[in-house]
Design a protein around this motif. Structure first.
Motif, PDB file in Angstrom:
ATOM      1  N   VAL A 515       0.762  -1.250   0.052  1.00 16.35           N
ATOM      2  CA  VAL A 515      -0.190  -0.083  -0.028  1.00 16.35           C
ATOM      3  C   VAL A 515       0.640   1.899   0.262  1.00 16.35           C
ATOM      4  O   VAL A 515       0.139   2.197  -0.683  1.00 16.35           O
ATOM      5  CB  VAL A 515      -1.129  -0.341   1.515  1.00 16.35           C
ATOM      6  N   LEU A 519       0.631   4.358  -2.779  1.00 10.69           N
ATOM      7  CA  LEU A 519       0.436   5.644  -1.763  1.00 10.69           C
ATOM      8  C   LEU A 519       2.438   6.661  -3.162  1.00 10.69           C
ATOM      9  O   LEU A 519       1.265   7.667  -3.213  1.00 10.69           O
ATOM     10  CB  LEU A 519       0.460   5.763  -0.890  1.00 10.69           C
ATOM     11  N   TYR A 523      -1.466   7.194  -6.250  1.00  8.03           N
ATOM     12  CA  TYR A 523      -2.584   6.374  -5.954  1.00  8.03           C
ATOM     13  C   TYR A 523      -2.969   6.837  -5.428  1.00  8.03           C
ATOM     14  O   TYR A 523      -2.383   7.602  -3.682  1.00  8.03           O
ATOM     15  CB  TYR A 523      -2.913   5.671  -5.674  1.00  8.03           C
ATOM     16  N   ILE A 525      -5.016   7.542  -1.906  1.00  7.58           N
ATOM     17  CA  ILE A 525      -5.083   6.590  -0.829  1.00  7.58           C
ATOM     18  C   ILE A 525      -4.748   7.836   0.421  1.00  7.58           C
ATOM     19  O   ILE A 525      -3.265   8.374   0.363  1.00  7.58           O
ATOM     20  CB  ILE A 525      -3.968   5.927  -0.802  1.00  7.58           C
ATOM     21  N   LYS A 526      -4.888   8.501   1.301  1.00  7.86           N
ATOM     22  CA  LYS A 526      -5.665   9.681   2.414  1.00  7.86           C
ATOM     23  C   LYS A 526      -4.626   9.118   3.720  1.00  7.86           C
ATOM     24  O   LYS A 526      -4.245   9.278   3.830  1.00  7.86           O
ATOM     25  CB  LYS A 526      -6.984   9.744   2.695  1.00  7.86           C
ATOM     26  N   ALA A 528      -2.502   5.253   4.832  1.00  9.19           N
ATOM     27  CA  ALA A 528      -1.781   3.876   4.502  1.00  9.19           C
ATOM     28  C   ALA A 528      -2.595   2.604   5.284  1.00  9.19           C
ATOM     29  O   ALA A 528      -2.918   1.734   5.093  1.00  9.19           O
ATOM     30  CB  ALA A 528      -0.506   3.628   4.469  1.00  9.19           C
ATOM     31  N   GLN A 530      -5.522   2.683   7.258  1.00  8.67           N
ATOM     32  CA  GLN A 530      -6.719   2.331   6.694  1.00  8.67           C
ATOM     33  C   GLN A 530      -6.532   1.917   5.615  1.00  8.67           C
ATOM     34  O   GLN A 530      -7.874   1.267   5.553  1.00  8.67           O
ATOM     35  CB  GLN A 530      -7.847   3.998   7.376  1.00  8.67           C
ATOM     36  N   GLU A 531      -6.255   2.110   4.289  1.00  8.56           N
ATOM     37  CA  GLU A 531      -6.531   1.481   3.327  1.00  8.56           C
ATOM     38  C   GLU A 531      -6.632   0.065   3.774  1.00  8.56           C
ATOM     39  O   GLU A 531      -6.250  -0.980   2.727  1.00  8.56           O
ATOM     40  CB  GLU A 531      -5.308   1.959   2.484  1.00  8.56           C
ATOM     41  N   ARG A 534      -9.331  -1.128   5.420  1.00  6.08           N
ATOM     42  CA  ARG A 534      -9.995  -1.880   4.300  1.00  6.08           C
ATOM     43  C   ARG A 534      -9.623  -2.948   3.714  1.00  6.08           C
ATOM     44  O   ARG A 534     -11.026  -3.977   2.663  1.00  6.08           O
ATOM     45  CB  ARG A 534     -10.200  -0.596   3.415  1.00  6.08           C
ATOM     46  N   ILE A 535      -8.932  -2.981   2.800  1.00  5.89           N
ATOM     47  CA  ILE A 535      -8.282  -4.130   1.573  1.00  5.89           C
ATOM     48  C   ILE A 535      -8.746  -5.464   2.118  1.00  5.89           C
ATOM     49  O   ILE A 535      -8.525  -6.214   1.862  1.00  5.89           O
ATOM     50  CB  ILE A 535      -7.074  -4.614   1.073  1.00  5.89           C
ATOM     51  N   THR A 574      -9.645   0.902  -3.500  1.00  7.93           N
ATOM     52  CA  THR A 574      -9.653   2.567  -2.138  1.00  7.93           C
ATOM     53  C   THR A 574     -10.795   2.977  -2.178  1.00  7.93           C
ATOM     54  O   THR A 574     -11.694   3.838  -2.284  1.00  7.93           O
ATOM     55  CB  THR A 574      -8.886   3.514  -3.134  1.00  7.93           C
ATOM     56  N   HIS A 575     -11.799   2.161  -1.429  1.00  7.64           N
ATOM     57  CA  HIS A 575     -12.809   2.545  -0.656  1.00  7.64           C
ATOM     58  C   HIS A 575     -12.869   3.494   0.456  1.00  7.64           C
ATOM     59  O   HIS A 575     -11.868   3.284   0.841  1.00  7.64           O
ATOM     60  CB  HIS A 575     -13.486   1.312  -0.023  1.00  7.64           C
TER      61      HIS A 575
END
Length: 575
Positions: A515, A519, A523, A525-526, A528, A530-531, A534-535, A574-575
């Motif tokens: 991730v 980033l 991409y 991605i706000k 890392a 949290q991403e 989510r994944i 990236t939800h």
């Protein structure tokens, strides 16, 4: 400067300028402000260099050269090449965005977060909130453009009781006068910020000098100094919130005062201004700013150098330093091109055997004008010859291109970085990467020169919050925070995504590292951590859905989950 004198220092690249030899001399028209009696003599070359560099940024280098004795320099054409080089280098340095990053915060949302991760995430969120309120990206833009152009920049922090947060202000490096001691490295114990305030006849105010001083010294009861330079009534050591188990006898004093220029005599330079003639400023609450105890043990001033200083030096180097003479050559060539284009567009014509019209009033032949639709009568042996200067103009234009290539190469911004490289000359992306190699090295060096300075800035912000007893900031050691820069050149996001998917699927990369690579590739991605979460949640949901749809169990559940996480990555979701 004659041949008998050779000065080699941080500004030797300006020795070819005649105005540099006149800096500080009485009657110097180029730098009249440097002849003031309060100006420290050892700072004159640095301040003169700042003014020369600023003249290039504002297309006034010709005017400055004319003041130095080159009368023809007033005709020099300056088309913004210096400012373009500065802005281009600044854009690559800053990247698309800058973020405050606290070490360990990316692990806060993991199933088993590392010790201190939650605290790091909280500090990171508070620092980012402070950055938004203080317009940090705007301040960084201000400071970094001065650093790229002049070689140096200065940022000053101060605690604001009303706003309940540290405020950030950017100063011109020409106002910055650190007092270096032999034992000082990058952090002088005494710093002056000083500038001259012109007279205001309408308000009845005389010309004066303002000096703001930050100075580390022993803690005293009243902050005053006695005759031998020590503090007044000494008191016991103080415990600062960022060192709960320690004690310090050092604090920072702030003095903000003004002096009338007419009261200053020769020898009373900036660090020797007579305190008996000082007029101290007063805060809105009535506190006189005369050795005010700031209740901190550091000087809240950060000096940013554009490059890593040489050993024994403290000042940075402008991005224009190595190509300044080439910029002069470019301006001279542009001036010649302008003159040549005038004779090419409106050529010089010689006539033989022409019948010139006569002015009826004076009886004298009238001058002919070269314009559209003009008709000239020539005799039987008449002839018209036009001076063709187009070959010279073509040569001058070729020289302009040559100089631009030389400037791009020697500044290390490169032709590809400046945008002057023809796209058809680049056979592949790998070739473009090689062409941008010097620019990559330049930006890497510039960011390295700033790395510890921004770490220091964020450490000061945290400590000012602690000293101000702001809500949410408790006593304890400050956490290491840094400035995270975006990539300075475009990246092949598709290639990075393919690499990440393959590496993660093969088990040679962790999900967190994968991730982070996405980033850094740009991409959206706000956060890392949290991403990553989510994944994982998405992979678990997909696994549950597949188990519900299939009656028999897959028998290799862990491998299947890993493959599903890889599939989630491969979609770039990236939800």
């Amino acid at each position: 400067m004659g041949l008998r004198q050779l000065v080699i220092d941080a500004w030797s690249w300006l020795n070819y300028k005649p105005v540099m030899a006149d800096a500080g001399r009485p009657g110097c028209r180029a730098f009249p402000e440097l002849a003031k009696t309060w100006m420290p003599p050892h700072e004159l070359r640095r301040l003169a260099a700042y003014k020369v560099l600023a003249s290039y940024d504002y297309n006034q280098a010709g005017q400055l050269a004319a003041i130095g004795g080159d009368a023809s320099a007033l005709e020099r054409r300056e088309l913004g090449d210096a400012a373009n080089l500065v802005d281009t280098a600044l854009g690559y340095l800053l990247g698309s965005e800058q973020k405050v990053a606290v070490e360990g915060a990316e692990h806060a949302d993991e199933e088993t977060p590392t010790p201190g991760a939650a605290e790091a995430a909280a500090v990171q969120e508070r620092l980012r909130t402070w950055a938004d309120k203080e317009l940090l990206t705007f301040r960084v833009q201000q400071a970094e453009r001065a650093a790229v152009l002049l070689g140096d920049s200065v940022m000053v922090l101060a605690w604001n009781p009303e706003k309940q947060r540290p405020t950030l202000r950017v100063y011109d490096p020409g106002f910055f006068f650190p007092q270096w001691d032999d034992e000082d490295d990058d952090f002088p114990a005494r710093v002056h910020l000083a500038w001259e305030i012109p007279a205001d006849d309408d308000a009845g105010l005389k010309a004066r000098v303002r000096r703001v001083t930050y100075e580390l010294g022993p803690i005293s009861e009243d902050g005053e100094q006695d005759g031998d330079g020590d503090g007044g009534s000494a008191v016991g050591p103080r415990t600062y919130p960022w060192e709960p188990g320690g004690a310090s006898n050092v604090t920072c004093y702030l003095t903000d005062a003004e002096w009338l220029l007419e009261d200053l005599k020769n020898g009373e330079t900036l660090d020797r201004l007579p305190m008996s003639k000082a007029s101290f400023r007063v805060r809105p609450d009535g506190t006189e700013l005369n050795r005010l105890d700031l209740m901190i043990d550091f000087v809240p001033v950060v000096h940013i150098a554009n490059t890593i200083p040489d050993g024994g030096e403290h000042w940075g180097r402008s991005v224009l330093a190595r190509v300044l003479q080439a910029l002069d050559e470019l301006a001279a060539t542009d001036s010649d091109s302008s003159a040549a284009s005038a004779t090419t567009g409106t050529p010089i014509i010689g006539l033989a055997g022409a019948r010139l019209p006569v002015d009826r009033a004076t009886g004298r032949p009238q001058e002919l004008e070269v314009k559209a639709g003009a008709v000239w009568q020539l005799g039987e042996t008449g002839r018209m010859d036009a001076l063709d200067t187009s070959p010279q103009l073509a040569e001058l234009r070729a020289r302009v291109d040559h100089l631009l290539e030389r400037i791009a190469a020697n500044s290390r911004v490169t032709a590809a970085g400046l945008g002057t490289l023809d796209a058809t000359e680049v056979p592949s992306g790998y070739a473009l990467k090689l062409a941008l190699g010097p620019l990559d090295a330049l930006i890497g060096m510039m960011r390295l020169a700033r790395e510890h300075k921004y770490r220091l800035l964020f450490k000061m912000v945290q400590r000012l919050y602690q000293a101000g007893r702001a809500e949410g900031w408790t006593a304890g050691e400050t956490l290491p925070a840094r400035m995270a820069w975006a990539p300075h050149t475009p990246t092949d996001r598709g290639a990075v995504l393919e690499e990440v998917v393959k590496a993660y699927g093969a088990g040679v990369l962790s999900l967190e590292t994968a991730v982070m690579m996405l980033l850094e590739a740009g991409y959206p991605i706000k956060d890392a951590s949290q991403e990553v979460e989510r994944i994982r949640v998405k992979a678990e949901q997909d696994a549950a859905a597949r188990r519900g749809a299939q009656a028999p169990e897959d028998g290799n559940g862990q491998q299947a989950d890993g493959e599903r996480a890889t599939q989630v990555l491969s979609t770039g979701a990236t939800h």
